[in-house]
Design a protein around this motif. Structure first.
Motif, mmCIF file in Angstrom:
data_model
loop_
_atom_site.group_PDB
_atom_site.id
_atom_site.type_symbol
_atom_site.label_atom_id
_atom_site.label_comp_id
_atom_site.label_asym_id
_atom_site.label_seq_id
_atom_site.Cartn_x
_atom_site.Cartn_y
_atom_site.Cartn_z
ATOM 1 N N PRO A 202 20.863 50.252 22.368
ATOM 2 C CA PRO A 202 21.619 49.340 21.506
ATOM 3 C C PRO A 202 21.484 47.884 21.927
ATOM 4 O O PRO A 202 21.528 46.982 21.070
ATOM 5 C CB PRO A 202 23.066 49.828 21.654
ATOM 6 C CG PRO A 202 22.948 51.250 22.070
ATOM 7 C CD PRO A 202 21.730 51.308 22.932
ATOM 8 N N MET A 205 18.363 46.741 20.461
ATOM 9 C CA MET A 205 18.538 46.575 19.019
ATOM 10 C C MET A 205 19.243 45.270 18.695
ATOM 11 O O MET A 205 18.972 44.647 17.662
ATOM 12 C CB MET A 205 19.307 47.765 18.459
ATOM 13 C CG MET A 205 18.560 49.090 18.590
ATOM 14 S SD MET A 205 19.590 50.561 18.288
ATOM 15 C CE MET A 205 19.781 50.477 16.507
ATOM 16 N N ASP A 206 20.123 44.832 19.591
ATOM 17 C CA ASP A 206 20.824 43.562 19.390
ATOM 18 C C ASP A 206 19.870 42.367 19.394
ATOM 19 O O ASP A 206 20.212 41.297 18.879
ATOM 20 C CB ASP A 206 21.869 43.347 20.485
ATOM 21 C CG ASP A 206 23.125 44.174 20.265
ATOM 22 O OD1 ASP A 206 23.393 44.569 19.117
ATOM 23 O OD2 ASP A 206 23.845 44.435 21.251
ATOM 24 N N ARG A 213 15.483 45.634 12.390
ATOM 25 C CA ARG A 213 16.586 46.543 12.674
ATOM 26 C C ARG A 213 17.037 47.251 11.401
ATOM 27 O O ARG A 213 17.389 48.435 11.427
ATOM 28 C CB ARG A 213 17.743 45.782 13.319
ATOM 29 C CG ARG A 213 18.783 46.674 13.936
ATOM 30 C CD ARG A 213 19.713 45.933 14.860
ATOM 31 N NE ARG A 213 20.471 44.861 14.215
ATOM 32 C CZ ARG A 213 21.557 44.287 14.724
ATOM 33 N NH1 ARG A 213 22.010 44.699 15.904
ATOM 34 N NH2 ARG A 213 22.185 43.327 14.096
ATOM 35 N N THR A 229 23.441 50.170 14.946
ATOM 36 C CA THR A 229 23.602 49.800 16.358
ATOM 37 C C THR A 229 24.999 50.159 16.838
ATOM 38 O O THR A 229 25.181 50.693 17.936
ATOM 39 C CB THR A 229 23.356 48.295 16.549
ATOM 40 O OG1 THR A 229 22.052 47.955 16.055
ATOM 41 C CG2 THR A 229 23.432 47.917 18.024
ATOM 42 N N THR A 232 25.234 53.852 17.167
ATOM 43 C CA THR A 232 24.468 54.325 18.321
ATOM 44 C C THR A 232 25.268 54.176 19.602
ATOM 45 O O THR A 232 25.243 55.053 20.478
ATOM 46 C CB THR A 232 23.141 53.567 18.432
ATOM 47 O OG1 THR A 232 22.354 53.797 17.244
ATOM 48 C CG2 THR A 232 22.338 54.026 19.653
#
Length: 346
Positions: A202, A205-206, A213, A229, A232
């Motif tokens: 995560p 992903m940020d 994304r 995210t 997750t």
């Protein structure tokens, strides 16, 4: 061997120095029925007094409202409700153990698919796009952000995570081969995103571009990557509980998930659970949904459904009512709702 000492039963909260025999006496003195003391003693020795405490807790008497102390998280007496039995404690424990096994399989199934999706999308920007090479392979506004508690940027922190994961995995075949064959290069994304921890994903992903994304999220039936995210991170919490054999069945979750209808396609086979619930039901619904929405499909919802239906019946809780699936946040007729129905359209 002495089991039922009245002197032991009237002592205060058990200390670590007490023997298992004394702890069993304490429970009996508080009203817990123990039909087979030898078997119960073995349970304490195998699982531990405190680990089983979470399964005994629902069987303790609920205190009157004027005696409860929410600031101290004290809602129940030390005494057990009439009819409370050690065998029921172990029935709950056995149910929860199998539930954790099923949930863990689902989370691992999602983890593998997520890693593959992230690699497939981000690698289109380059083999080292996960390290922002070339520059702006990741979102520059996000990578340059510096949290208040330090001087390192989020990209610096991610690079440290990657370096540590590389070191920890240096004996694995893929990493060893790369370090020997290409000693002066970073690990490519298809190796890196397979060796960093699930909990690190995560954070990566940020740092991604929103469009990347979002592309990953849409592979799981979610309209925007920010939502996936957030989900997750909740799945990581589930994995941690299951992997460390912590109590799952009536626990409170770390993150409350408020699912917005705009986060999934219109008509998606997903009923939106109560947004303020701190129980695990919402997490399980979303996990089933993302697995079934993925192109590979999934039968995990069947395994979860089968196990949940095995919730032990006939156990009275401390308020005097029969315990049921509401302790996990499940609504009435939950298995008739999406995504638990086998014919749910995905």
């Amino acid at each position: 061997m002495v089991f039922y000492s009245a002197q032991v039963a009237t002592q205060s909260f058990p200390k670590h120095s007490r023997s298992d025999e004394e702890l069993l006496d304490l429970l009996v003195g508080r009203g817990l029925s123990v039909p087979d003391p030898t078997s119960a003693l073995q349970d304490l020795r195998t699982h531990g007094y405190h680990r089983l405490g979470g399964y005994r807790y629902p069987l303790r008497r609920l205190l009157p409202d004027d005696e409860q102390r929410p600031d101290q998280r004290r809602f129940r007496s030390d005494e057990f409700i009439e009819g409370a039995c050690h065998d029921d404690v172990m029935r709950l424990y056995a149910f929860d153990r199998r539930l954790r096994e099923v949930v863990l399989r689902g989370v691992l199934e999602y983890e593998v698919r997520l890693r593959s999706a992230l690699i497939g999308v981000v690698s289109e920007r380059g083999a080292y796009a996960h390290l922002d090479q070339p520059h702006e392979s990741l979102d520059p506004e996000k990578t340059s952000h510096t949290p208040k508690e330090g001087s390192d940027t989020l990209l610096d922190r991610w690079a440290t995570t990657v370096a540590q994961a590389t070191h920890d995995a240096r004996q694995t075949d893929a990493v060893t081969h790369h370090l020997v064959a290409y000693p002066d290069t970073h690990l490519p994304i298809w190796i890196t995103l397979d060796i960093v921890s699930f909990g690190s994903l995560p954070y990566f992903m940020d740092l991604m571009h929103d469009e990347d994304r979002n592309d990953v999220a849409q592979l799981f039936g979610v309209r925007n990557g920010k939502a996936l995210t957030r989900w997750t991170r909740a799945f990581v919490d589930l994995r941690n509980v299951c992997a460390h054999n912590l109590r799952l069945f009536n626990s409170n979750v770390k993150r409350v998930l408020a699912v917005r209808p705009s986060e999934v396609p219109k008509g998606a086979p997903l009923h939106i659970p109560e947004p303020t619930s701190r129980k695990i039901y919402t997490h399980l619904v979303l996990l089933a949904y993302v697995l079934r929405s993925h192109a590979a499909g999934s039968q995990w919802h069947r395994s979860l459904r089968t196990q949940v239906r095995k919730f032990p019946a006939g156990i009275m809780d401390g308020s005097g009512v029969m315990m049921d699936l509401t302790v996990m946040g499940f609504p009435e007729d939950w298995d008739r709702l999406d995504p638990w129905q086998d014919n749910a359209r995905v």
